[in-house]
Design an enzyme around this catalytic site. Structure first.
Site, PDB file in Angstrom:
ATOM      1  N   LYS A  54     -11.672  -0.327  -0.713  1.00 63.39           N
ATOM      2  CA  LYS A  54     -11.750   1.121  -0.848  1.00 63.39           C
ATOM      3  C   LYS A  54     -11.176   1.502  -2.212  1.00 63.39           C
ATOM      4  O   LYS A  54     -10.413   0.736  -2.795  1.00 63.39           O
ATOM      5  CB  LYS A  54     -11.035   1.828   0.295  1.00 63.39           C
ATOM      6  N   SER A  84       0.810  -1.219   0.000  1.00 63.75           N
ATOM      7  CA  SER A  84       0.000   0.000   0.000  1.00 63.75           C
ATOM      8  C   SER A  84       0.843   1.270   0.000  1.00 63.75           C
ATOM      9  O   SER A  84       1.630   1.498  -0.903  1.00 63.75           O
ATOM     10  CB  SER A  84      -0.951  -0.046   1.190  1.00 63.75           C
ATOM     11  N   HIS A  85       0.706   2.044   1.067  1.00 63.64           N
ATOM     12  CA  HIS A  85       1.363   3.353   1.152  1.00 63.64           C
ATOM     13  C   HIS A  85       2.797   3.254   1.662  1.00 63.64           C
ATOM     14  O   HIS A  85       3.487   4.257   1.741  1.00 63.64           O
ATOM     15  CB  HIS A  85       0.555   4.239   2.098  1.00 63.64           C
ATOM     16  N   ASP A  96      -5.959   2.541  -3.478  1.00 61.03           N
ATOM     17  CA  ASP A  96      -7.224   2.479  -2.738  1.00 61.03           C
ATOM     18  C   ASP A  96      -7.450   3.690  -1.839  1.00 61.03           C
ATOM     19  O   ASP A  96      -8.552   3.922  -1.380  1.00 61.03           O
ATOM     20  CB  ASP A  96      -7.384   1.150  -1.974  1.00 61.03           C
ATOM     21  N   ARG A  97      -6.388   4.468  -1.587  1.00 62.53           N
ATOM     22  CA  ARG A  97      -6.573   5.682  -0.772  1.00 62.53           C
ATOM     23  C   ARG A  97      -6.567   6.923  -1.666  1.00 62.53           C
ATOM     24  O   ARG A  97      -6.055   6.884  -2.781  1.00 62.53           O
ATOM     25  CB  ARG A  97      -5.433   5.830   0.220  1.00 62.53           C
ATOM     26  N   ASP A 151      -1.209   1.515  -4.020  1.00 63.45           N
ATOM     27  CA  ASP A 151      -2.048   0.544  -4.728  1.00 63.45           C
ATOM     28  C   ASP A 151      -3.407   1.104  -5.130  1.00 63.45           C
ATOM     29  O   ASP A 151      -4.282   0.361  -5.571  1.00 63.45           O
ATOM     30  CB  ASP A 151      -2.217  -0.729  -3.902  1.00 63.45           C
ATOM     31  N   ASP A 178      -2.620   6.536  -3.355  1.00 64.25           N
ATOM     32  CA  ASP A 178      -1.468   5.883  -2.717  1.00 64.25           C
ATOM     33  C   ASP A 178      -0.883   4.782  -3.610  1.00 64.25           C
ATOM     34  O   ASP A 178      -1.269   4.630  -4.776  1.00 64.25           O
ATOM     35  CB  ASP A 178      -1.884   5.308  -1.358  1.00 64.25           C
TER      36      ASP A 178
HETATM   37  C1  G16 Z   1      -5.104  -0.627   5.577  1.00 63.53           C
HETATM   38  C2  G16 Z   1      -6.509  -1.043   5.918  1.00 63.53           C
HETATM   39  C3  G16 Z   1      -7.300   0.139   6.412  1.00 63.53           C
HETATM   40  C4  G16 Z   1      -6.587   0.826   7.560  1.00 63.53           C
HETATM   41  C5  G16 Z   1      -5.180   1.193   7.139  1.00 63.53           C
HETATM   42  C6  G16 Z   1      -4.351   1.726   8.284  1.00 63.53           C
HETATM   43  O1  G16 Z   1      -5.106   0.222   4.471  1.00 63.53           O
HETATM   44  O2  G16 Z   1      -7.158  -1.605   4.812  1.00 63.53           O
HETATM   45  O3  G16 Z   1      -8.545  -0.323   6.820  1.00 63.53           O
HETATM   46  O4  G16 Z   1      -7.269   1.984   7.954  1.00 63.53           O
HETATM   47  O5  G16 Z   1      -4.512   0.044   6.662  1.00 63.53           O
HETATM   48  O6  G16 Z   1      -4.163   0.720   9.204  1.00 63.53           O
HETATM   49  P1  G16 Z   1      -3.190   0.858  10.425  1.00 63.53           P
HETATM   50  O7  G16 Z   1      -3.698   2.034  11.217  1.00 63.53           O
HETATM   51  O8  G16 Z   1      -3.315  -0.447  11.131  1.00 63.53           O
HETATM   52  O9  G16 Z   1      -1.807   1.143   9.890  1.00 63.53           O
HETATM   53  P2  G16 Z   1      -4.040   0.087   3.309  1.00 63.53           P
HETATM   54  O10 G16 Z   1      -4.356   1.217   2.371  1.00 63.53           O
HETATM   55  O11 G16 Z   1      -2.696   0.244   3.984  1.00 63.53           O
HETATM   56  O12 G16 Z   1      -4.241  -1.272   2.739  1.00 63.53           O
END
Ligand code: G16
Length: 542
Positions: free
Chosen positions: A376, A113-114, A281-282, A279, A277
């Site tokens: 998302k 992801s990010h 989704d954000r 991938d 971000d």
């Molecule tokens: C993932 C989850 C989200 C979550 C985010 C942050 O997003 O799918 O539901 O809000 O991580 O999580 P944490 O606070 O545990 O770091 P992504 O975009 O990283 O796949």
């Protein structure tokens, strides 16, 4: 096709976090590390033989190598068809869409992801179910348990697949199909939104800048915004996916997209600034000299969702994760819709989306989505904003201020302390937990504690329970919520979420961070974070 069994030893650290397994690239590159996890995943699934598996990733370093390895294991495990994004690329929402569209058994998405990429960065792997939804906790627990005892995996002897060539080939009894990663997703967006209305917006001179952060959405954004919707060439910046994201941290927020925020703060800034971000989704929404908090973005989309024809009469309810400020609750109340508050992790929204208890959901971590997919979806959320702007003729700032005037403003901020020593963080939170009951009735910096506790959740559809999902400290019109992140790859990240509701019309447009300062001082005093961790201030403030 020679299928072979490879003997292996288990790794003790293959536990899934908030969103799949995320580790440093160097950890994933250990012999058998990826293979063990993939076989543990297949061992935890039932009835996939002969069925379809979607595979793709955000293009980060190690993506292609991992995909070649997954192909060999999937063929050896007798999947009937593998559908792979060209060059191994699929954004998370596009993968989710493809899984459902092609009636696949599920999909493997390679992304952290990010988190930063490159040889010294992070890599990740997650599984989506046939609904295109993140694997539920029961499945991820099963995979982690299996990974602790695994002693062999299946693989096969085959040459690397040319991931650049769209088309189909056979490997034994498995068909391997390389597909255009963009076309289906773009077509789906055209089904949801009135593209003509958005085209007219751009034709009338509306200016947008979209920052793909050198990550997966660049080609999607160029095609959808510039080619289909007519935004001017150059609207999309940092639009070529790079294995290390050009050294950037592909996380659209005020800290990691600082240059972009500065661009939007200039006098000649475009009308809308949007970013996604790693991938896809954000997302982040900026106006001219204006930042939209994710919680307000969710509330504004809720306010106008039923003006999007696809959702007319279908906005049944909304959900937000518990740490997310509750601006959307006031919109939902006015519209007579139920609101659900879930633990952090998109997987907790899936059952609500699938059962149509909700149409829309979102999180403070810059993610929003609807029942159009069970993930998302950054570009979808940005299209919602373009729709709302086209529909109302209002600017980003005006839409935010309209929300605050109508419902009161919920000032909010997430502040993260990254890379903490895990033990120090644990001791601090254990101590806090013991003190929680005694805090009730105490006054700190003028804030009196009304309630404290751990957040516990029971899924209203499946009945599954999730325990100890965060520490809550409630005051009149204010709240502090805390939890450890589940997406980091080393140490501990403590997230502290602040919110304060304001209804005084003369105090609606203050700087959020200044406004929340007194509450931030309360958290420092109650947690004694500096004493426990040596940290004076957070690393990321959004
Ligand atoms: C993932 C989850 C989200 C979550 C985010 C942050 O997003 O799918 O539901 O809000 O991580 O999580 P944490 O606070 O545990 O770091 P992504 O975009 O990283 O796949």
């Amino acid at each position: 096709m020679d299928i072979s069994t490879v003997k292996t030893e288990p790794f003790s650290d293959q536990n899934c976090g908030t969103s799949g397994l995320r580790k440093k690239v160097s950890v994933f590159k250990q012999e058998n590390y990826l293979e063990n996890f993939v076989q543990s995943l297949f061992d935890s699934l039932e009835g996939f033989e002969g069925k379809t598996l979607v595979i793709g990733g955000d293009g980060r370093y190690f993506n292609e190598e991992a995909i070649q390895s997954i192909i060999r294991i999937a063929v050896a495990n007798q999947f009937g068809r593998l559908i792979i994004g060209q060059n191994g690329i699929l954004s998370t929402p596009a993968a989710s869409h493809l899984i459902v569209k092609r009636k696949a058994f599920g999909g493997i998405i390679l992304s952290a992801s990010h988190n930063p990429g490159g040889p010294n960065g992070d890599f990740g792997i997650k599984f989506d179910t046939a609904q295109g939804a993140p694997a539920p906790q029961t499945l991820t627990d099963k995979i982690s348990a299996r990974s602790k005892v695994i002693d062999h995996y299946w693989t096969c002897d085959m040459p690397p697949v040319d991931l650049s060539a769209i088309g189909e080939q056979m490997a034994g009894t498995t068909a391997i199909e390389i597909v255009d990663p963009i076309a289906d997703y773009a077509g789906y967006m055209a089904d949801i939104f009135d593209f003509d209305a958005i085209r007219r917006l751009f034709a009338n001179g509306f200016q947008m800048r979209y920052n793909a952060m050198n990550a997966v959405t660049g080609p999607y954004a160029k095609y959808i915004f510039e080619e289909i919707l007519g935004a001017e060439q150059g609207t999309v910046i940092n639009g070529n996916p790079l294995p290390d994201f050009g050294g950037l941290h592909p996380e659209p927020n005020l800290t990691y997209a600082k240059d972009f925020v500065e661009l939007m703060n200039r006098d000649d800034a475009p009308d809308l600034g949007a970013a996604s971000d790693g991938d896809g989704d954000r997302y982040m929404i900026l106006g001219k000299k204006f930042f939209t908090s994710p919680a307000d973005s969710l509330a504004i989309i809720a306010e106008y969702m039923d003006t999007i024809p696809f959702y007319k009469g279908k906005v049944y309810g909304v959900a937000r994760s518990m740490p997310t400020a509750n601006a959307v609750d006031y919109v939902a109340k006015a519209k007579n819709m139920p609101v659900y508050a879930t633990p952090t992790g998109w997987k907790f929204f899936s059952s609500l989306l699938e059962s149509h208890k909700i149409a829309l959901c979102g999180e403070e971590s810059f993610g929003t989505g609807s029942f159009h997919l069970c993930e998302k979806d950054g570009i979808w959320a940005i299209l919602c904003w373009l729709h709302i702007i086209a529909h109302t003729g209002k600017s980003v700032r005006e839409l935010n201020e309209e929300l605050w005037q109508k419902y009161g403003r919920v000032y909010n901020s997430t502040q993260s302390y990254e890379g903490l020593d895990s033990e120090q963080a644990r001791v601090m939170l254990d101590t806090l937990e013991k003190r929680l009951p005694a805090l009730v009735g105490e006054t700190y910096n003028g804030f009196t504690v009304t309630e404290t506790g751990l957040f516990e959740y029971k899924d209203p559809v499946t009945g599954e329970e999730a325990h100890r999902q965060g520490y809550m400290i409630l005051f009149d019109h204010a709240r502090i919520f805390m939890r450890l992140s589940g997406t980091g790859s080393s140490g501990a990240t403590l997230r502290i979420y602040y919110m304060m509701r304001e209804t005084n019309p003369s105090r609606l447009t203050e700087n959020a961070f200044e406004y929340l300062k007194p509450l931030v001082e309360v958290a420092k005093e109650i947690t004694r974070i500096q004493e426990y961790t040596g940290r004076e201030k957070p690393d990321v403030i959004t």
